[in-house]
Scaffold this motif. Structure first.
Motif, short mmCIF file in Angstrom:
data_model
loop_
_atom_site.label_atom_id
_atom_site.label_comp_id
_atom_site.label_asym_id
_atom_site.label_seq_id
_atom_site.Cartn_x
_atom_site.Cartn_y
_atom_site.Cartn_z
N ALA A 168 168.13 47.97 -14.60
CA ALA A 168 167.99 46.91 -15.60
C ALA A 168 167.16 45.74 -15.08
N GLY A 169 167.07 45.59 -13.74
CA GLY A 169 166.31 44.49 -13.17
C GLY A 169 164.81 44.69 -13.23
N LYS A 170 164.36 45.87 -13.63
CA LYS A 170 162.93 46.15 -13.74
C LYS A 170 162.42 45.86 -15.15
N ASP A 171 161.10 45.76 -15.26
CA ASP A 171 160.48 45.53 -16.56
C ASP A 171 160.17 46.89 -17.19
N HIS A 172 160.85 47.22 -18.29
CA HIS A 172 160.68 48.51 -18.93
C HIS A 172 160.08 48.39 -20.33
N ALA A 173 159.56 47.21 -20.66
CA ALA A 173 159.05 47.01 -22.03
C ALA A 173 157.95 48.01 -22.35
N HIS A 174 157.05 48.29 -21.38
CA HIS A 174 155.94 49.21 -21.65
C HIS A 174 156.44 50.62 -21.91
N LEU A 175 157.49 51.04 -21.18
CA LEU A 175 158.04 52.37 -21.38
C LEU A 175 158.70 52.48 -22.75
N LEU A 176 159.53 51.51 -23.11
CA LEU A 176 160.23 51.55 -24.40
C LEU A 176 159.23 51.48 -25.55
N ASP A 177 158.19 50.67 -25.39
CA ASP A 177 157.15 50.60 -26.42
C ASP A 177 156.44 51.95 -26.56
N GLY A 178 156.19 52.60 -25.41
CA GLY A 178 155.54 53.91 -25.44
C GLY A 178 156.39 54.95 -26.14
N VAL A 179 157.70 54.92 -25.88
CA VAL A 179 158.61 55.86 -26.54
C VAL A 179 158.62 55.62 -28.05
N ARG A 180 158.72 54.36 -28.44
CA ARG A 180 158.74 54.04 -29.88
C ARG A 180 157.42 54.44 -30.54
N THR A 181 156.30 54.22 -29.84
CA THR A 181 154.99 54.58 -30.39
C THR A 181 154.88 56.07 -30.61
N GLN A 182 155.33 56.88 -29.64
CA GLN A 182 155.28 58.31 -29.80
C GLN A 182 156.23 58.78 -30.89
N ARG A 183 157.36 58.12 -31.00
CA ARG A 183 158.29 58.51 -32.07
C ARG A 183 157.65 58.30 -33.43
N ARG A 184 156.99 57.17 -33.63
CA ARG A 184 156.33 56.92 -34.90
C ARG A 184 155.18 57.90 -35.13
#
Length: 470
Positions: A168-184
């Motif tokens: 949780a101490g790392k920055d994962h915004a790019h990964l979560l955005d990538g997952v959401r983008t692929q889902r869409r």
């Protein structure tokens, strides 16, 4: 020149004001984002502390079967000249699929000589670069991540808490955005999204099961899904809360809610350690609803010829399908029958069935049309129970009947209900007996075995009772 200088000066002055406004907005935006990240960080810290203290031992519940009554090893056969039966049991214990509006056809009413245009398969987002992996026939990429491997081999609440706080101490915004983008981009259902994360974690940690499970848990939780993790005999186990009951899938129960074990190892045992609470942002229940949009336009790899008799004539149709669809559907555990009744087949298969079966119905009334579709499902597919074919319970989605050598009652009921809704625009319900599933069609003028449901009159239509009409 003065005018030019004055004008230029005015533009510079306006740009300066605009630049100051933009800088102010950016500072506000950065401050707001930092405040939000601090809020998330605080939630994660509190959740991490919770994990270090609140683990308990829970009893494992074995997944139940939907219906313990043995199915017949061979289907019943009516004489070819049989009229609608009057001795069908009138007791209908359980309606498994409520009436729903007709499924919208994916192709319009078109001349049968015109081949419908195939829908295009959704493409993965080209903007995402990182780790590539095969996803049911597509090459998908998700960003690299900074989620640590689960290196501690001695599982405990302390080691899991420590790992969560490190992740949780790392920055994962790019990964979560990538997952959401692929889902869409791929129009993924909840279950398809879970399979995407499984493929991703398998690529990142091909030989480290605990790290794969921990990664799936972390990402799903961060995406807001109600997930948990448990451990037993040195193995981490992902737990998902689903919208529909899963059969033959073991689970733990928390405050009356079932959390099903995903890909549990065989040495799990009957007691597992887990925690009762949830991450404050993890509230979404995994939906088991399927839509098959991700397979639109996929190239067929296999063909199936289907023959059937009706009213003294022999008919034959041929369809093709993509095995990637079958591979995906095989990942879905047996669930409530309504999921199968309401999940449309892939668009390419639906188009083929519509264009080949529709002309056969052209000169028939509604009851005759229903009887022709009954004959198609009764005769075109070989019968075998799930245990005869698979050695276990395996409910089929409509696409799967065209791949596997045989099918049984609930599989045929699902396909038949789709055909009636798509080709005839009639209301259909699934009807569950002990050890058997059939359907009933809203045909109030028919003289077959009738019953009322939700204010409508339905007549029994059994796709497994060979030669039987409505």
């Amino acid at each position: 020149m003065r005018k030019v200088v004055a004008l230029t000066g005015g533009v510079l002055f306006s740009a300066s004001l605009l630049g100051n406004a933009e800088s102010e907005f950016q500072r506000w935006q950065q401050a707001s984002m930092q405040q939000y990240q601090n809020f998330l960080s605080q939630q994660d810290q509190e959740f991490g502390k919770y994990l270090s203290q609140q683990w308990k031992e829970f009893s494992l519940f074995k997944g139940e079967k939907r219906d313990e009554t043995p199915k017949p090893k061979t289907p019943p056969v009516a004489p070819v000249t049989a009229k609608p039966a009057t001795d069908i049991p009138v007791v209908i214990p359980d309606i498994v699929a409520k009436t729903t509006p007709p499924l919208p056809p994916l192709v319009p009413d078109i001349p049968t000589k015109v081949k419908p245009a195939a829908p295009q398969r959704p493409k993965p987002s080209p903007a995402v670069k990182g780790i590539g992996f095969d996803y049911f026939g597509l090459t998908v990429q998700l960003p690299h991540n900074s989620i640590p491997a689960f290196a501690d081999t001695s599982l405990s609440n302390e080691s899991i808490s420590k790992w969560w706080q490190q992740a949780a101490g790392k920055d994962h915004a790019h990964l979560l955005d990538g997952v959401r983008t692929q889902r869409r981009a791929l129009s993924l259902s909840d279950w398809a999204l879970y399979q995407l994360l499984k493929g991703y974690s398998n690529s990142v940690h091909p030989t480290d099961r605990n790290s794969r499970v921990a990664m799936q848990w972390f990402i799903l939780t961060r995406l807001g899904f109600s997930t948990k993790i448990a451990y037993s005999n040195g193995q981490l186990i992902l737990l998902l809360r689903t919208s529909d009951r899963l059969y033959e899938t073991s689970y733990l129960e928390f405050d009356g809610h079932r959390y099903y074990m995903m890909d549990a190892p065989s040495n799990t045992g009957n007691r597992l350690r887990s925690y009762r609470g949830n991450h404050p942002d993890a509230k979404t229940i995994i939906s088991m609803a399927q839509d098959m949009i991700m397979f639109n336009g996929s190239k067929p790899l296999a063909k199936r010829k289907l023959k059937f008799p009706y009213s003294g004539k022999q008919y034959e149709i041929e369809v093709d399908y993509h095995k990637s669809i079958i591979d995906y559907l095989s990942t879905i555990p047996p669930t409530d029958l309504a999921v199968y009744f309401n999940a449309p087949e892939a668009a390419s298969l639906r188009a083929q069935l519509v264009t080949q079966l529709k002309p056969l119905l052209a000169n028939l009334n509604q009851e005759q049309s229903v009887n022709l579709l009954l004959a198609f499902v009764q005769h075109a597919f070989t019968y075998a129970t799930d245990h005869q074919q698979f050695g276990r319970e395996h409910y089929m989605f409509a696409d799967e009947l065209f791949h596997y050598p045989s099918s049984d009652c609930e599989d045929r009921a699902v396909l038949f209900s789709h055909l009636v809704r798509e080709l005839l625009k009639l209301q259909v319900v699934g009807v569950s007996y002990e050890g058997h599933v059939a359907t009933a069609v809203h045909l109030p003028e028919s003289k077959g075995r009738q019953f009322n449901f939700d204010g409508r009159t339905y007549v029994i239509a059994d796709p497994t009772y060979v030669n039987a009409r409505i």
